[in-house]
Design an enzyme around this catalytic site. Structure first.
Site, PDB file in Angstrom:
ATOM      1  CE  LYS A  33      46.972  34.378  35.746  1.00 30.53           C
ATOM      2  NZ  LYS A  33      47.462  35.476  36.541  1.00 30.53           N
ATOM      3  CE  LYS A  48      41.186  42.195  36.694  1.00 24.73           C
ATOM      4  NZ  LYS A  48      42.400  42.326  37.464  1.00 24.73           N
ATOM      5  CE  LYS A  79      40.440  33.181  38.962  1.00 22.24           C
ATOM      6  NZ  LYS A  79      41.785  33.414  39.458  1.00 22.24           N
TER       7      LYS A  79
HETATM    8  P1  TYM Z   1      43.692  40.061  40.564  1.00 27.57           P
HETATM    9  O1  TYM Z   1      43.981  41.322  39.840  1.00 27.57           O
HETATM   10  O2  TYM Z   1      43.542  38.814  39.757  1.00 27.57           O
HETATM   11  O3  TYM Z   1      42.393  40.218  41.433  1.00 27.57           O
HETATM   12  C1  TYM Z   1      42.224  41.284  42.377  1.00 27.57           C
HETATM   13  C2  TYM Z   1      41.452  40.767  43.576  1.00 27.57           C
HETATM   14  O4  TYM Z   1      40.184  40.224  43.170  1.00 27.57           O
HETATM   15  C3  TYM Z   1      40.038  38.909  43.679  1.00 27.57           C
HETATM   16  N1  TYM Z   1      39.274  38.111  42.700  1.00 27.57           N
HETATM   17  C4  TYM Z   1      38.181  37.408  42.996  1.00 27.57           C
HETATM   18  N2  TYM Z   1      37.515  37.227  44.152  1.00 27.57           N
HETATM   19  C5  TYM Z   1      36.409  36.454  44.108  1.00 27.57           C
HETATM   20  N3  TYM Z   1      35.950  35.848  42.975  1.00 27.57           N
HETATM   21  C6  TYM Z   1      36.592  36.001  41.785  1.00 27.57           C
HETATM   22  N4  TYM Z   1      36.129  35.420  40.683  1.00 27.57           N
HETATM   23  C7  TYM Z   1      37.766  36.809  41.761  1.00 27.57           C
HETATM   24  N5  TYM Z   1      38.639  37.170  40.790  1.00 27.57           N
HETATM   25  C8  TYM Z   1      39.553  37.966  41.379  1.00 27.57           C
HETATM   26  C9  TYM Z   1      41.462  38.375  43.842  1.00 27.57           C
HETATM   27  O5  TYM Z   1      41.512  37.336  44.779  1.00 27.57           O
HETATM   28  C10 TYM Z   1      42.201  39.610  44.298  1.00 27.57           C
HETATM   29  O6  TYM Z   1      42.080  39.783  45.686  1.00 27.57           O
HETATM   30  N6  TYM Z   1      48.136  38.691  42.313  1.00 27.57           N
HETATM   31  C11 TYM Z   1      47.006  39.580  42.562  1.00 27.57           C
HETATM   32  C12 TYM Z   1      47.392  41.041  42.689  1.00 27.57           C
HETATM   33  C13 TYM Z   1      48.449  41.328  43.694  1.00 27.57           C
HETATM   34  C14 TYM Z   1      48.313  41.314  45.105  1.00 27.57           C
HETATM   35  C15 TYM Z   1      49.591  41.662  45.634  1.00 27.57           C
HETATM   36  C16 TYM Z   1      47.254  41.056  45.975  1.00 27.57           C
HETATM   37  C17 TYM Z   1      49.745  41.653  43.412  1.00 27.57           C
HETATM   38  N7  TYM Z   1      50.430  41.852  44.581  1.00 27.57           N
HETATM   39  C18 TYM Z   1      49.830  41.742  47.013  1.00 27.57           C
HETATM   40  C19 TYM Z   1      47.493  41.142  47.354  1.00 27.57           C
HETATM   41  C20 TYM Z   1      48.757  41.476  47.861  1.00 27.57           C
HETATM   42  C21 TYM Z   1      46.032  39.441  41.418  1.00 27.57           C
HETATM   43  O7  TYM Z   1      46.392  39.097  40.312  1.00 27.57           O
HETATM   44  O8  TYM Z   1      44.777  39.820  41.702  1.00 27.57           O
END
Ligand code: TYM
Length: 334
Positions: free
Chosen positions: A114, A200, A197
């Site tokens: 990032k 967003k 990947k």
């Molecule tokens: P975030 O918001 O980026 O994504 C949410 C979930 O979607 C999954 N994901 C994907 N899976 C497969 N292929 C992709 N291209 C893809 N893009 C996103 C992510 O792996 C995630 O499961 N840090 C986390 C949010 C968070 C969290 C937590 C998760 C905050 N606290 C505690 C679990 C437990 C995040 O930014 O996810």
């Protein structure tokens, strides 16, 4: 069993989120027994690491809540809330900042990706982000955390922080969480580049399929998706070295419930001109009902706020004993 997971309410829910994580959340909720509980939340406190205006942030939180309910999260069976309404997350994060090591955070690949070259210009929040994520998980003593592949390292860090805290203070307070990562769709790739990947934050909207895309947009995006000129192979091994083909066939397999080998067998020898419309149809059929529920739910802000408030009250009650025990273990009198 205590299931917990979160999603950042920045931008729209996309196909990567849905196939990598949310589908698994819904499955785990639906298979839950009476001894288990599911907690799903909008990581709005994490979203401060991306600059957004006030109104946009408020809209995004409500929209993501609507998207999760539309995708199948039932606020009567799962605890659905936004992090900002449950201060225990931020409080435990601060306590864990005494335990987490700079060296551990320096190794986080998401932070490195990032910030790129501008490390000095990155916010402290972005650096400490994984500690808040550890707090999210540990404050509920979650046992199972359904996430996509990209969160695996953050889950390992949460386990390291839990282990060190328990050892340093001689307590058995925090449970070590297990990541639940799907076999087929743990990493959905960009439609424009099979080595990046789906995300967003990609500036090109053509790189991802959003929950808000209508049928035509979905068909167009699939049609324009990057591919190679070769015909499709007759088994999954033939996809080696073909990242775009691998991604599209993987998405088809996940949505249809077929194995990648079976999808290859069905389209063997055909070009993408034959495969893409079939994939587009499958996506349209999967996403259309979710999108129409989403469009309906997002018109009622009061109902969405009521869901999140009720969820936050339940989440706070569940988090309080662990938070109290953490203060006590550290000798912090309140
Ligand atoms: P975030 O918001 O980026 O994504 C949410 C979930 O979607 C999954 N994901 C994907 N899976 C497969 N292929 C992709 N291209 C893809 N893009 C996103 C992510 O792996 C995630 O499961 N840090 C986390 C949010 C968070 C969290 C937590 C998760 C905050 N606290 C505690 C679990 C437990 C995040 O930014 O996810």
């Amino acid at each position: 069993m205590r299931v917990l997971s979160g999603i950042q309410p920045t931008g729209n829910l996309h196909l990567g989120n849905y196939l990598g994580a949310i589908r698994n959340w819904v499955r785990m909720q639906d298979e839950m027994d009476s001894q288990s509980q599911c907690f799903f939340f909008l990581a709005d406190m994490h979203s401060i690491t991306v600059h957004e205006g006030r109104e946009q942030r408020i809209r995004n939180v409500r929209d993501m809540a609507a998207a999760l309910v539309a995708a199948g999260i039932d606020p009567d069976r799962s605890v659905l809330f936004n992090q900002a309404r449950v201060p225990a997350h931020a409080e435990l994060c601060w306590l864990l900042n005494g335990t987490a090591r700079i060296g551990w955070l320096n190794r986080m690949t998401q932070f490195k990706d990032k910030v790129g070259k501008d490390r000095e210009g990155a916010s402290i929040g972005l650096f400490v982000y994984p500690v808040l994520q550890a707090a999210d998980i540990l404050v509920y003593n979650a046992t199972h955390v359904p996430v996509g592949e990209d969160q695996k390292q953050h889950l390992e860090l949460a386990r390291d922080i839990a282990t060190k805290f328990n050892t340093d203070f001689g307590v058995e307070l925090f449970t070590l969480p297990d990541p639940i990562i799907p076999k087929e769709s743990a990493r959905i790739m960009s439609l424009r580049d099979g080595t990046a990947k789906m995300s967003k934050s990609d500036p090109s909207d053509m790189s991802r399929i959003n929950l808000t895309d209508d049928d035509d947009a979905i068909m167009q995006k699939v049609k324009k998706a990057k591919t190679d000129p070769e015909p499709l192979p007759d088994n999954a091994e033939g996809l080696a070295g073909r990242p775009e083909a691998n991604n599209l066939l993987g998405i088809y397999a996940t949505l249809s419930g077929m194995s990648v080998d079976a999808v290859c067998a069905e389209f063997a020898g055909k070009g993408f001109g034959a495969f893409k419309p079939a994939l587009g149809e499958l996506l349209v059929e999967t996403l259309r009902p979710i999108r129409s529920r989403f469009m309906e739910l997002r018109t009622d802000d009061a109902a969405l706020d009521a869901i999140l408030e009720k969820g936050a009250a339940k989440a706070s009650a569940a988090a309080e004993p662990t938070l109290r025990a953490a203060y006590d273990a550290m000798g912090l009198m309140r």
